[in-house]
Design a protein around this motif. Structure first.
Motif, PDB file in Angstrom:
ATOM      1  N   SER A  42      52.671  20.359  25.585  1.00 27.67           N
ATOM      2  CA  SER A  42      52.184  21.437  26.832  1.00 27.67           C
ATOM      3  C   SER A  42      51.498  22.228  26.450  1.00 27.67           C
ATOM      4  CB  SER A  42      53.368  21.758  27.399  1.00 27.67           C
ATOM      5  OG  SER A  42      54.557  22.770  26.997  1.00 27.67           O
ATOM      6  N   LEU A  43      51.588  23.034  25.260  1.00 26.56           N
ATOM      7  CA  LEU A  43      50.739  24.041  25.002  1.00 26.56           C
ATOM      8  C   LEU A  43      49.347  23.860  24.277  1.00 26.56           C
ATOM      9  CD1 LEU A  43      53.467  27.109  23.595  1.00 26.56           C
ATOM     10  CD2 LEU A  43      51.835  27.049  25.981  1.00 26.56           C
ATOM     11  N   GLN A  44      49.375  22.817  23.696  1.00 23.04           N
ATOM     12  CA  GLN A  44      48.432  22.023  23.296  1.00 23.04           C
ATOM     13  C   GLN A  44      47.395  21.477  24.328  1.00 23.04           C
ATOM     14  OE1 GLN A  44      47.485  21.936  19.695  1.00 23.04           O
ATOM     15  NE2 GLN A  44      45.437  21.689  20.914  1.00 23.04           N
ATOM     16  N   LYS A  45      48.083  20.841  25.573  1.00 20.29           N
ATOM     17  CA  LYS A  45      47.217  20.498  26.329  1.00 20.29           C
ATOM     18  C   LYS A  45      46.446  21.943  27.104  1.00 20.29           C
ATOM     19  CE  LYS A  45      47.535  18.049  30.832  1.00 20.29           C
ATOM     20  NZ  LYS A  45      48.457  17.273  31.649  1.00 20.29           N
ATOM     21  N   ALA A  46      47.356  22.753  27.445  1.00 16.26           N
ATOM     22  CA  ALA A  46      46.770  24.026  27.797  1.00 16.26           C
ATOM     23  C   ALA A  46      45.457  24.723  27.090  1.00 16.26           C
ATOM     24  CB  ALA A  46      47.557  25.187  27.964  1.00 16.26           C
ATOM     25  N   ALA A  47      45.705  24.815  25.649  1.00 18.01           N
ATOM     26  CA  ALA A  47      44.910  25.231  24.770  1.00 18.01           C
ATOM     27  C   ALA A  47      43.637  24.150  24.972  1.00 18.01           C
ATOM     28  CB  ALA A  47      45.379  25.094  23.310  1.00 18.01           C
ATOM     29  N   ASN A  48      43.577  23.065  24.804  1.00 15.29           N
ATOM     30  CA  ASN A  48      42.622  22.099  24.996  1.00 15.29           C
ATOM     31  C   ASN A  48      41.679  22.298  26.155  1.00 15.29           C
ATOM     32  OD1 ASN A  48      43.335  20.884  22.614  1.00 15.29           O
ATOM     33  ND2 ASN A  48      44.316  19.076  23.341  1.00 15.29           N
ATOM     34  N   GLN A  49      42.498  22.387  27.515  1.00 12.64           N
ATOM     35  CA  GLN A  49      41.766  22.611  28.612  1.00 12.64           C
ATOM     36  C   GLN A  49      41.099  23.922  28.798  1.00 12.64           C
ATOM     37  OE1 GLN A  49      43.961  21.580  32.106  1.00 12.64           O
ATOM     38  NE2 GLN A  49      44.798  19.673  31.018  1.00 12.64           N
ATOM     39  N   LEU A  50      41.594  25.019  28.087  1.00  7.46           N
ATOM     40  CA  LEU A  50      40.750  26.200  28.004  1.00  7.46           C
ATOM     41  C   LEU A  50      39.529  26.057  27.189  1.00  7.46           C
ATOM     42  CD1 LEU A  50      43.962  28.655  27.921  1.00  7.46           C
ATOM     43  CD2 LEU A  50      42.200  28.889  29.268  1.00  7.46           C
ATOM     44  N   GLN A  51      39.742  25.290  26.054  1.00  6.88           N
ATOM     45  CA  GLN A  51      38.519  25.214  25.094  1.00  6.88           C
ATOM     46  C   GLN A  51      37.520  24.483  25.848  1.00  6.88           C
ATOM     47  OE1 GLN A  51      38.139  26.495  22.048  1.00  6.88           O
ATOM     48  NE2 GLN A  51      36.156  25.790  22.752  1.00  6.88           N
ATOM     49  N   GLU A  52      37.816  23.440  26.657  1.00  7.30           N
ATOM     50  CA  GLU A  52      36.949  22.610  27.626  1.00  7.30           C
ATOM     51  C   GLU A  52      36.200  23.542  28.419  1.00  7.30           C
ATOM     52  OE1 GLU A  52      39.161  18.601  27.128  1.00  7.30           O
ATOM     53  OE2 GLU A  52      39.484  19.384  28.669  1.00  7.30           O
ATOM     54  N   TYR A  53      36.973  24.375  29.419  1.00  5.69           N
ATOM     55  CA  TYR A  53      36.554  25.281  29.993  1.00  5.69           C
ATOM     56  C   TYR A  53      35.440  26.477  29.548  1.00  5.69           C
ATOM     57  CZ  TYR A  53      36.080  29.547  32.781  1.00  5.69           C
ATOM     58  OH  TYR A  53      35.733  30.606  33.813  1.00  5.69           O
ATOM     59  N   PHE A  54      36.011  26.934  28.515  1.00  3.35           N
ATOM     60  CA  PHE A  54      34.884  27.741  27.656  1.00  3.35           C
ATOM     61  C   PHE A  54      33.732  27.132  27.267  1.00  3.35           C
ATOM     62  CE2 PHE A  54      38.631  30.536  27.420  1.00  3.35           C
ATOM     63  CZ  PHE A  54      38.117  31.879  28.073  1.00  3.35           C
ATOM     64  N   ASP A  55      33.963  25.936  26.920  1.00  8.19           N
ATOM     65  CA  ASP A  55      32.787  24.948  26.488  1.00  8.19           C
ATOM     66  C   ASP A  55      31.942  24.266  27.474  1.00  8.19           C
ATOM     67  OD1 ASP A  55      33.435  25.130  23.802  1.00  8.19           O
ATOM     68  OD2 ASP A  55      34.436  23.211  23.774  1.00  8.19           O
ATOM     69  N   GLY A  56      32.203  24.713  28.828  1.00  3.02           N
ATOM     70  CA  GLY A  56      31.415  24.377  29.851  1.00  3.02           C
ATOM     71  C   GLY A  56      31.588  22.821  30.243  1.00  3.02           C
ATOM     72  N   LYS A  57      32.888  22.110  29.833  1.00  2.00           N
ATOM     73  CA  LYS A  57      33.255  20.827  30.048  1.00  2.00           C
ATOM     74  C   LYS A  57      34.190  20.747  31.346  1.00  2.00           C
ATOM     75  CE  LYS A  57      31.869  19.572  25.576  1.00  2.00           C
ATOM     76  NZ  LYS A  57      32.145  19.279  24.215  1.00  2.00           N
ATOM     77  N   ARG A  58      34.747  21.805  31.714  1.00  2.00           N
ATOM     78  CA  ARG A  58      36.043  21.868  32.617  1.00  2.00           C
ATOM     79  C   ARG A  58      35.626  22.790  33.666  1.00  2.00           C
ATOM     80  NH1 ARG A  58      40.739  19.677  33.252  1.00  2.00           N
ATOM     81  NH2 ARG A  58      40.678  18.464  31.322  1.00  2.00           N
ATOM     82  N   GLN A  59      36.174  22.430  34.624  1.00  2.00           N
ATOM     83  CA  GLN A  59      36.025  23.497  36.042  1.00  2.00           C
ATOM     84  C   GLN A  59      37.338  23.520  36.662  1.00  2.00           C
ATOM     85  OE1 GLN A  59      33.015  22.238  38.869  1.00  2.00           O
ATOM     86  NE2 GLN A  59      31.445  22.538  37.462  1.00  2.00           N
TER      87      GLN A  59
END
Length: 158
Positions: A42-59
């Motif tokens: 669950s924390l890895q999923k959150a970390a991945n999604q935050l990284q995608e957000y900062f990379d401009g790949k997730r809204q």
């Protein structure tokens, strides 16, 4: 409760949670911890999604959340989650959404206690005059996040 640390463009973020969900995400000004290499799913999923957000790949975020707060605070945080990516609203507008324009100070206080940095987008709430006001992570971070989400970048005229 598990705690991990990840690097972001705005500093080291601390993520806390367990099988019930993510309890807290906060950005730290200083820390002597290295980013976490191994953690729960669950924390890895959150970390991945935050990284995608900062990379401009997730809204938007698709995570199980478990913030701790009063019923009123949770209502405010839920309303914050409905503010679209790239948009801002005022504290007054947020109070109206919640059905009580007179609760503006309580709404602002609950906004300031948001435990889920970036995931629950309290940075999208601004003053009625368009000013960047009241951000626990620092106004420089709020400005960065709003600029990051702005789909139209202002170009110089000269």
């Amino acid at each position: 409760m598990e705690t991990i640390y990840i690097e972001t463009p705005l500093g080291i973020a601390r993520l806390e949670g367990d099988d019930a969900g993510i309890v807290s995400v906060s950005v730290l000004d200083t820390i002597n911890k290295a980013p976490t290499k191994v953690c729960s799913e669950s924390l890895q999923k959150a970390a991945n999604q935050l990284q995608e957000y900062f990379d401009g790949k997730r809204q938007t975020f698709d995570l199980r959340l478990n913030p701790q707060g009063t019923a009123f605070q949770k209502r405010v945080w839920q309303a914050l989650s409905s503010i679209p990516f790239g948009k801002t609203i005022s504290y007054l507008e947020l109070s109206k959404i919640l059905g009580d324009v007179k609760a503006i100070r309580a709404v602002a206080a609950a906004n300031g206690k948001n435990p889920l940095w970036v995931i629950v987008p309290c940075h999208r709430v601004i003053g009625s005059d368009g000013s960047l006001t009241g951000y626990a992570g620092g106004l420089h971070r709020k400005k960065w996040l709003i600029d990051h989400e702005n789909p139209v970048k202002q170009q110089t005229l000269f």
